[in-house]
Design an enzyme around this catalytic site. Structure first.
Site, PDB file in Angstrom:
ATOM      1  N   ASP A 361       0.833  -1.190   0.000  1.00 41.59           N
ATOM      2  CA  ASP A 361       0.000   0.000   0.000  1.00 41.59           C
ATOM      3  C   ASP A 361       0.876   1.252   0.000  1.00 41.59           C
ATOM      4  O   ASP A 361       1.854   1.347   0.753  1.00 41.59           O
ATOM      5  CB  ASP A 361      -0.897  -0.023   1.238  1.00 41.59           C
ATOM      6  CG  ASP A 361      -1.840   1.154   1.311  1.00 41.59           C
ATOM      7  OD1 ASP A 361      -2.728   1.254   0.451  1.00 41.59           O
ATOM      8  OD2 ASP A 361      -1.679   1.977   2.236  1.00 41.59           O
ATOM      9  N   GLU A 398       1.609  -0.473  -5.038  1.00 41.64           N
ATOM     10  CA  GLU A 398       0.681   0.603  -5.358  1.00 41.64           C
ATOM     11  C   GLU A 398       1.568   1.829  -5.588  1.00 41.64           C
ATOM     12  O   GLU A 398       2.089   2.408  -4.635  1.00 41.64           O
ATOM     13  CB  GLU A 398      -0.301   0.858  -4.224  1.00 41.64           C
ATOM     14  CG  GLU A 398      -1.319   1.942  -4.568  1.00 41.64           C
ATOM     15  CD  GLU A 398      -2.264   2.247  -3.410  1.00 41.64           C
ATOM     16  OE1 GLU A 398      -3.445   2.523  -3.681  1.00 41.64           O
ATOM     17  OE2 GLU A 398      -1.812   2.237  -2.250  1.00 41.64           O
TER      18      GLU A 398
END
Length: 719
Positions: A361, A398
């Protein structure tokens, strides 16, 4: 083996034990890194004690900033925490406060939750949680915070569990299914009610059979690391559903466990992994190392901030957090201690819990250098690339954060894959947003072709190849596939933030009616748009990812930021209508086409030399009249038709023609003629079909006209 010789190794004058709590035959060795502390106390708690420790053990041994102690008689199940003594100098980044019980950063299990009261803050706050972060609060936090729990690593993986490299699904074969442990089975009728929404529920044959029926290969789980709710949510009576608020990077979230205790949760998670592996499925964890649940210096003191704030977090010269995550803090992976924490956590989940990879993330936040710029040679990225364990599992970034120059899609080094937001935006623009506006406001087909062919403009360096592109049109963050085709605007009022949260650029199209409708024409258009987007995702060159429930049109009622909706808004509804069963059959059919035709699974770009086993594929582009695309047609923003001819080495068995028609009306086009080749085209799928037709759509000679329905896709096998 290491744990059983801890007593001897720990007594060496120059070598600290590994961090965490490790049991042996005689007891347990506890070790914590607290380089700037003047003293550390280990607090041992009984099974039901909440107001005070059963025993306090001073940790007198210290080497290289690691405090440690061996406690005889302690075994798995022991609950514990730490109190850390040291300077309180907030302006210099030091906030030691022994009144606060702290979670072990290396705890393999954590139980309990945070009670959001003023005592859990290291500084003085009032009942509305405002105060002066420079003034220390000396009230005891122990009754209001979680406990770390000692574990052992005993688990029977069974005789059929393979090593990670042997069970690994090759990237060309990979189809990712992004899902949430609780939301996936909370409403699933085939799962026993007491197991729904748990690791055990996801391990149930009913859910695994659904995955196998679809044909996906890899299950990507939203965060399962131990997390807590943000105080703002708790005060509104809500919870963090997604879990992007980590407090323990080694411990599985006990909320997702049918077992009532932390040790049972760890065992249950391993049983889930074992069950998915037995079915031939990989497990990828979405991991949140970029920030922690402690928020900013005005937030709570639960672990890292009380142990060594200036080491674990990026701080400015005044001792304030440097926040490029939007969550109040940023983990300081430039420093060896948090860098080691990340690496140790990842190795633990691979080696002890047998997971097959990770999605990072806000990965850019993890890779910002000493001057806070993105550095593709950051120590963490270098460590991952050179680790003999972690370099062999799937690593997905990401590729952005919320800091300056945070968008870095295509700029991570191999072996990383990356979420391709350009694929998402281009696909949605072509099939949805551009249909909702006059043609002269469109984007043409040039970028769409680039995304269909693997996004070489983004991933064409470092010999990465198109499989580094994780192609998706919907993820947990944003509209579901069905909502992107049903809502023009976000509808996040249930989140309690007056609809201010969530992204405003959705590239969506409601097809004339906002939200639910009984208009059959609108509904038919929406269903066709879903099929168009699924086909674009699953048949493009690259690695496809679909969001759980998109295979049958799951809705979140227009909520594009359902992070705090632990309810029917975010749970997958398995009570399917006939059109949803048809869409599910379509998704499985398209995944089956990808599995059948090698031309859809290329590991190299079409202008490159093929890799072993990749085969030679020619890619040709044609326009509406069957003519080769020209510079003018590529640059025409009103162009809405594209024919993609994938010619494999075995033209008669492995070649496909994909026809994409983006006009909102029917269109007649001519299928391409290949000079020197006598061939025809067999229609094997049409997105105007509500359900795949096993008989196909007949055979058309090259150069012959065909009619495509409005905004539709046709797939032909070259004969």
């Amino acid at each position: 083996m290491w744990a059983r010789t801890l007593g001897r190794v720990a007594s060496a004058p120059d070598l600290p034990p590994p961090l965490g709590a490790f049991v042996d035959d005689d007891g347990c060795t506890f070790a914590i890194m607290a380089a700037h502390a003047t003293g550390v106390e280990l607090c041992l708690f009984g099974d039901h004690e909440t107001d005070g420790p059963q025993r306090i053990v001073p940790m007198t041994d210290r080497i290289h900033g690691v405090w440690f102690v061996h406690v005889p008689g302690v075994q798995a199940g022991q609950r514990y925490g730490y109190r850390v003594h040291g300077p309180w100098r907030p302006d210099q980044g030091q906030r030691h406060n022994p009144a606060k019980l702290l979670v072990d950063p290396y705890a393999r299990a954590i139980e309990g939750d945070v009670a959001w009261v003023p005592q859990v803050y290291g500084h003085v706050v009032n009942e509305s949680f405002s105060g002066d972060p420079a003034v220390r609060d000396d009230r005891d936090s122990a009754p209001f915070v979680p406990r770390s729990v000692v574990v052992d690593n005993d688990f029977d993986w069974g005789p059929h569990e393979q090593p990670v490299e042997e069970r690994r699904v090759p990237w060309p074969e990979t189809v990712i299914y992004e899902t949430h442990v609780r939301g996936a089975t909370k409403l699933m009728p085939g799962v026993p009610e007491h197991l729904r929404g748990t690791y055990a529920g996801m391990a149930h044959p009913a859910f695994i059979e659904h995955l196998l029926g679809l044909g996906v290969t890899t299950v990507e789980l939203l965060p399962v690391h131990y997390f807590v709710d943000e105080p703002a949510l708790a005060h509104r009576g809500m919870s963090n559903s997604w879990g992007y608020n980590t407090l323990g990077f080694f411990a599985p979230q006990i909320r997702y466990s049918a077992a009532p205790d932390a040790l049972g949760a760890l065992t249950e998670f391993k049983e889930l992994v074992r069950a998915l592996h037995a079915a031939g499925l990989e497990v990828i964890l979405d991991v949140v190392f970029n920030h922690t649940a402690e928020q900013s210096t005005s937030g709570a003191m639960l672990s890292f901030r009380g142990i060594d704030q200036g080491t674990y977090y990026r701080l400015d010269e005044r001792g304030h957090d440097i926040d490029v995550t939007g969550c109040g803090n940023t983990v300081n992976t430039r420093h060896p201690t948090p860098l080691r924490l990340v690496m140790d956590s990842l190795r633990y989940w691979v080696e002890e819990c047998h997971v097959d990879g990770f999605r990072f993330d806000l990965a850019v936040a993890l890779a910002r250098g000493r001057t806070d710029e993105y550095d593709r040679d950051h120590p963490l990225l270098m460590a991952l690339r050179t680790s003999p364990v972690l370099s062999r599992v799937k690593l997905i970034a990401e590729p952005w954060d919320v800091g300056m120059h945070g968008w870095r899609t295509g700029q991570f080094p191999p072996p990383f894959g990356e979420w391709n937001d350009r694929f998402r935006d281009t696909s949605r623009s072509f099939w949805l947003a551009d249909v909702a506006v006059p043609a002269h406001h469109g984007h043409g087909v040039r970028e769409l072709a680039t995304r269909l062919a693997g996004s070489q403009d983004l991933f064409g360096t470092d010999d990465r190849g198109p499989l580094a592109s994780i192609n998706y049109v919907a993820s947990h963050d944003g509209f579901t596939l069905a909502d992107a085709c049903s809502y023009q605007q976000k509808h996040n009022h249930a989140n309690g933030e007056d609809n201010r949260d969530g992204h405003g650029d959705n590239r969506s199209f409601n097809h004339g009616v906002e939200g639910p409708t009984d208009d059959e024409e609108v509904l038919a258009n929406r269903r066709r748009s879903m099929r168009n987007l699924l086909a674009t995702t699953l048949l493009s060159t690259g690695t496809p990812m679909i969001l759980a429930g998109d295979e049958f049109g799951r809705t979140q009622r227009g909520n594009n930021n359902a992070y705090n909706q632990d309810n029917a808004i975010s749970w997958t509804d398995w009570d399917l209508e006939p059109w949803q069963e048809d869409l599910q059959a379509t998704t499985a059919y398209l995944i089956g086409l990808r599995r059948t035709y090698r031309v859809l699974r290329q590991a190299t770009f079409f202008s490159s030399h093929p890799r072993p086993g990749d085969g030679r594929v020619d890619l040709l582009w044609f326009g509406r009249r069957g003519e080769r695309m020209t510079w003018e047609s590529w640059e025409d923003p009103a162009s809405r038709t594209l024919q993609m001819l994938l010619l494999g080495e075995d033209v008669h068995g492995d070649s496909l023609l994909l026809v994409l028609q983006g006009k909102p009306t029917k269109s007649v086009l001519h299928l391409p003629i290949q000079e020197g080749s006598d061939h025809s085209y067999e229609l094997i799928w049409d997105s105007t079909w509500e359900r795949p037709d096993p008989a196909g759509g007949g055979v058309v000679s090259a150069g012959q006209p065909v009619t495509l329905g409005p905004t539709s896709v046709q797939i032909y096998r070259v004969r």
